[in-house]
Design a protein around this motif. Sequence first.
Motif, PDB file in Angstrom:
ATOM      1  N   THR A  31      10.709  11.189 -10.437  1.00 37.56           N
ATOM      2  CA  THR A  31      10.218  10.146 -11.351  1.00 37.56           C
ATOM      3  C   THR A  31      10.878   8.787 -11.066  1.00 37.56           C
ATOM      4  OG1 THR A  31      11.809  10.789 -13.066  1.00 37.56           O
ATOM      5  CG2 THR A  31       9.606  11.755 -13.195  1.00 37.56           C
ATOM      6  N   THR A  32      12.146   8.793 -10.652  1.00 36.61           N
ATOM      7  CA  THR A  32      12.761   7.491 -10.370  1.00 36.61           C
ATOM      8  C   THR A  32      12.279   6.951  -9.018  1.00 36.61           C
ATOM      9  OG1 THR A  32      14.795   8.580  -9.574  1.00 36.61           O
ATOM     10  CG2 THR A  32      14.776   7.807 -11.861  1.00 36.61           C
ATOM     11  N   CYS A  33      11.874   7.842  -8.109  1.00 34.54           N
ATOM     12  CA  CYS A  33      11.280   7.366  -6.856  1.00 34.54           C
ATOM     13  C   CYS A  33       9.963   6.635  -7.176  1.00 34.54           C
ATOM     14  CB  CYS A  33      11.034   8.528  -5.904  1.00 34.54           C
ATOM     15  SG  CYS A  33      10.489   8.009  -4.263  1.00 34.54           S
ATOM     16  N   ASP A  67       0.832  -1.221   0.000  1.00 33.82           N
ATOM     17  CA  ASP A  67       0.000   0.000   0.000  1.00 33.82           C
ATOM     18  C   ASP A  67       0.859   1.260   0.000  1.00 33.82           C
ATOM     19  OD1 ASP A  67      -2.477  -1.230   0.112  1.00 33.82           O
ATOM     20  OD2 ASP A  67      -2.675  -1.091   2.289  1.00 33.82           O
ATOM     21  N   TYR A 112       4.270   5.782  -5.194  1.00 37.97           N
ATOM     22  CA  TYR A 112       4.353   5.785  -6.669  1.00 37.97           C
ATOM     23  C   TYR A 112       3.377   6.816  -7.248  1.00 37.97           C
ATOM     24  CZ  TYR A 112       2.725   4.377 -11.317  1.00 37.97           C
ATOM     25  OH  TYR A 112       2.320   4.390 -12.622  1.00 37.97           O
ATOM     26  N   ARG A 113       2.149   6.703  -6.805  1.00 36.95           N
ATOM     27  CA  ARG A 113       1.083   7.557  -7.314  1.00 36.95           C
ATOM     28  C   ARG A 113       1.315   9.035  -6.987  1.00 36.95           C
ATOM     29  NH1 ARG A 113      -5.121   5.746  -6.701  1.00 36.95           N
ATOM     30  NH2 ARG A 113      -6.090   7.666  -7.374  1.00 36.95           N
ATOM     31  N   LEU A 137       2.652   1.742  -3.392  1.00 35.85           N
ATOM     32  CA  LEU A 137       1.770   2.180  -4.485  1.00 35.85           C
ATOM     33  C   LEU A 137       1.281   3.609  -4.245  1.00 35.85           C
ATOM     34  CD1 LEU A 137      -0.288  -1.042  -5.368  1.00 35.85           C
ATOM     35  CD2 LEU A 137       1.618  -0.009  -6.636  1.00 35.85           C
ATOM     36  N   MET A 184       4.472  15.129 -12.711  1.00 36.19           N
ATOM     37  CA  MET A 184       3.963  15.360 -14.060  1.00 36.19           C
ATOM     38  C   MET A 184       2.893  16.456 -14.117  1.00 36.19           C
ATOM     39  SD  MET A 184       5.917  13.399 -15.731  1.00 36.19           S
ATOM     40  CE  MET A 184       5.215  13.399 -17.381  1.00 36.19           C
ATOM     41  N   ASN A 185       2.440  16.937 -12.959  1.00 37.07           N
ATOM     42  CA  ASN A 185       1.455  18.008 -12.941  1.00 37.07           C
ATOM     43  C   ASN A 185       2.030  19.234 -12.207  1.00 37.07           C
ATOM     44  OD1 ASN A 185      -1.207  16.792 -14.148  1.00 37.07           O
ATOM     45  ND2 ASN A 185      -0.326  15.182 -12.900  1.00 37.07           N
ATOM     46  N   ALA A 224       6.772  -2.699  -5.007  1.00 36.70           N
ATOM     47  CA  ALA A 224       5.423  -3.261  -4.857  1.00 36.70           C
ATOM     48  C   ALA A 224       5.288  -4.535  -5.684  1.00 36.70           C
ATOM     49  CB  ALA A 224       4.370  -2.232  -5.282  1.00 36.70           C
ATOM     50  N   PHE A 259      16.709   3.782 -14.345  1.00 36.10           N
ATOM     51  CA  PHE A 259      17.465   4.695 -13.485  1.00 36.10           C
ATOM     52  C   PHE A 259      18.685   5.263 -14.225  1.00 36.10           C
ATOM     53  CE2 PHE A 259      16.428   5.086  -8.875  1.00 36.10           C
ATOM     54  CZ  PHE A 259      15.182   4.499  -8.918  1.00 36.10           C
ATOM     55  N   GLU A 286       9.271   5.117  -9.879  1.00 31.59           N
ATOM     56  CA  GLU A 286       9.617   3.864 -10.562  1.00 31.59           C
ATOM     57  C   GLU A 286      10.057   2.761  -9.578  1.00 31.59           C
ATOM     58  OE1 GLU A 286       9.389   3.181 -13.732  1.00 31.59           O
ATOM     59  OE2 GLU A 286      10.771   1.535 -14.126  1.00 31.59           O
ATOM     60  N   ILE A 287      10.911   3.094  -8.637  1.00 32.90           N
ATOM     61  CA  ILE A 287      11.391   2.048  -7.720  1.00 32.90           C
ATOM     62  C   ILE A 287      10.282   1.638  -6.736  1.00 32.90           C
ATOM     63  CG2 ILE A 287      12.466   3.594  -6.003  1.00 32.90           C
ATOM     64  CD1 ILE A 287      13.895   0.197  -7.120  1.00 32.90           C
ATOM     65  N   ARG A 299       7.098   1.429  -7.496  1.00 30.33           N
ATOM     66  CA  ARG A 299       6.272   0.529  -8.294  1.00 30.33           C
ATOM     67  C   ARG A 299       6.934  -0.840  -8.403  1.00 30.33           C
ATOM     68  NH1 ARG A 299       4.335   2.266 -14.367  1.00 30.33           N
ATOM     69  NH2 ARG A 299       6.410   1.607 -14.995  1.00 30.33           N
ATOM     70  N   LEU A 345       4.590  10.408  -8.970  1.00 33.33           N
ATOM     71  CA  LEU A 345       4.403  10.556 -10.415  1.00 33.33           C
ATOM     72  C   LEU A 345       3.411  11.669 -10.726  1.00 33.33           C
ATOM     73  CD1 LEU A 345       5.149   9.590 -13.224  1.00 33.33           C
ATOM     74  CD2 LEU A 345       3.308   7.900 -13.090  1.00 33.33           C
ATOM     75  N   GLN A 346       2.279  11.681  -9.992  1.00 31.45           N
ATOM     76  CA  GLN A 346       1.251  12.696 -10.246  1.00 31.45           C
ATOM     77  C   GLN A 346       1.775  14.108  -9.933  1.00 31.45           C
ATOM     78  OE1 GLN A 346      -2.540  11.749  -8.314  1.00 31.45           O
ATOM     79  NE2 GLN A 346      -3.589  12.490 -10.139  1.00 31.45           N
ATOM     80  N   LEU A 366      -2.111   9.358 -14.417  1.00 38.42           N
ATOM     81  CA  LEU A 366      -1.366  10.090 -13.390  1.00 38.42           C
ATOM     82  C   LEU A 366      -0.507  11.186 -14.028  1.00 38.42           C
ATOM     83  CD1 LEU A 366      -0.262   7.090 -11.152  1.00 38.42           C
ATOM     84  CD2 LEU A 366      -1.772   8.946 -10.436  1.00 38.42           C
ATOM     85  N   ARG A 419      -2.866  -4.847  -9.069  1.00 32.40           N
ATOM     86  CA  ARG A 419      -2.499  -5.535  -7.836  1.00 32.40           C
ATOM     87  C   ARG A 419      -3.154  -6.913  -7.726  1.00 32.40           C
ATOM     88  NH1 ARG A 419      -2.336  -2.319  -2.201  1.00 32.40           N
ATOM     89  NH2 ARG A 419      -2.095  -4.085  -0.804  1.00 32.40           N
ATOM     90  N   ARG A 469       5.232  15.429 -21.269  1.00 32.70           N
ATOM     91  CA  ARG A 469       4.348  14.280 -20.980  1.00 32.70           C
ATOM     92  C   ARG A 469       4.327  13.287 -22.140  1.00 32.70           C
ATOM     93  NH1 ARG A 469      -0.151  18.459 -18.792  1.00 32.70           N
ATOM     94  NH2 ARG A 469       0.560  18.551 -16.614  1.00 32.70           N
TER      95      ARG A 469
END
Lengths: 134, 134, 134, 134
Positions: A48-50, A14, A20-21, A17, A28-29, A58, B60, A52-53, A55, A24-25, D62, D21, C45
């Motif tokens: 962005t690499t945080c 949890d 990750y969410r 994820l 990118m915003n 998880a 990475f 990725e790792i 995800r 990334l959000q 995202l 998941r 993006r």
Amino acid sequence: MQTMSSSSMQQCIDDCLNCYRTCLQTAMNHCLEAGGKHTEPEHFRLMTTCAEICRTAAGFMLSSSPLHGPVCAACAEVCRACAQSCEQIGQMDECVQACRTCMDSCRAMADGIDMGNFTGQARSTSTLQDRLPM
Amino acid sequence: MQTMSSSSMQQCIDDCLNCYRTCLQTAMNHCLEAGGKHTEPEHFRLMTTCAEICRTAAGFMLSSSPLHGPVCAACAEVCRACAQSCEQIGQMDECVQACRTCMDSCRAMADGIDMGNFTGQARSTSTLQDRLPM
Amino acid sequence: MQTMSSSSMQQCIDDCLNCYRTCLQTAMNHCLEAGGKHTEPEHFRLMTTCAEICRTAAGFMLSSSPLHGPVCAACAEVCRACAQSCEQIGQMDECVQACRTCMDSCRAMADGIDMGNFTGQARSTSTLQDRLPM
Amino acid sequence: MQTMSSSSMQQCIDDCLNCYRTCLQTAMNHCLEAGGKHTEPEHFRLMTTCAEICRTAAGFMLSSSPLHGPVCAACAEVCRACAQSCEQIGQMDECVQACRTCMDSCRAMADGIDMGNFTGQARSTSTLQDRLPM
């Protein structure tokens, strides 16, 4: 790692994820739209690499990989650096919090410490962080 | 890590993407179709999670993340376990070779050792593996 | 899709992984360091999500998924938009070329057209693009 | 797509990450351990590639990608096939449900239909599915 309670691992999934969410959000915003120090290469790469790792960590736990330990350890290290970078820039509290919560969970998972007694609010307090060998 | 030659990092990215491709393609075709010990949970989990961490380590490095070190270290560990599992099962030589080559590259990248002088055939010999602190 | 020659699919996997690598590396290095229109949200993006869908399309084909068609179709659409955005910004020729080559391969894969006779230089010419129903 | 309510997109991201998941965890634990028809290549490939496209569709949303539409359309198609395969095998109700919920969300997102009025239990009823042009 077989003695790790299943609920600790589900909590760590949890947290990964969610981190990750959030990363990334936000990258990118919020970061892309704000520009300036938010798109400074080192900070943006951490964001962005945080994601990725987190995800990937998880994915290792969802797959019951016997080698989720080193991946969670790497994830904790990246989360720590990302939280620090977000804190320096300021006004990125949600990201700082998501990274710290994920760092704590992943660090405990990597060390085989059962977080079962530390779920909820207590998980991201400095008390717990002090207990962990980071 | 700034002193790492760019050609070493490009080679490590190549090795990671090749290992990703070999492990995923072998797992989802050869292993699934053969069944038996090829779909035994621990082996199969190693195959697909090895593909996953290789892909992440490549990401990475492609992103010039300052924290590719711990991710490459985790990747080397997973590649080592996957190579060993494939070797025990037998007749998975391409996978064994891809994992070992990637393990060597990632281990050197994690340790900040420039592999520039070891490219080509020499990279996956036992001589080099003996030199690395694994 | 069973009649698709294996060499066409391997070529499409190559093209997807090359486009993944080119888009991600360019976004996280050239674009972030150049700033300005290179980090304008819509362009950036497109770059990172193009990398993501290329990686995913490669994964579907490596896994022999019976449903690689719709994923390759989506990939072709994202590659087309990314190539166009890179062309408008200018001086991103490597990215434009990687996206167009991947778009052609994925479009043919989605349509079940065997590209076996079009490998090599011919694959990214306008002649071929004119033949495809895009 | 600009008129799509933000809450619909957040719900679709939730549904994609939940399906990712559920499919990955079920494939790598329940299916691998049960064997037999659970590791039959076509079924198993649907499970893991469904997880992959769900994760990718979440990533596009995202990232506020202007091209999340075709990716969500591909995701809906893979979810439909995965739900059907799980239903035929039987005793995979959680997976069937997660795939159907994700399929509905992604289909609506691809078509630009605002699901705001259909959140909650109603989202996975046949009534809604009948309304959607699948």
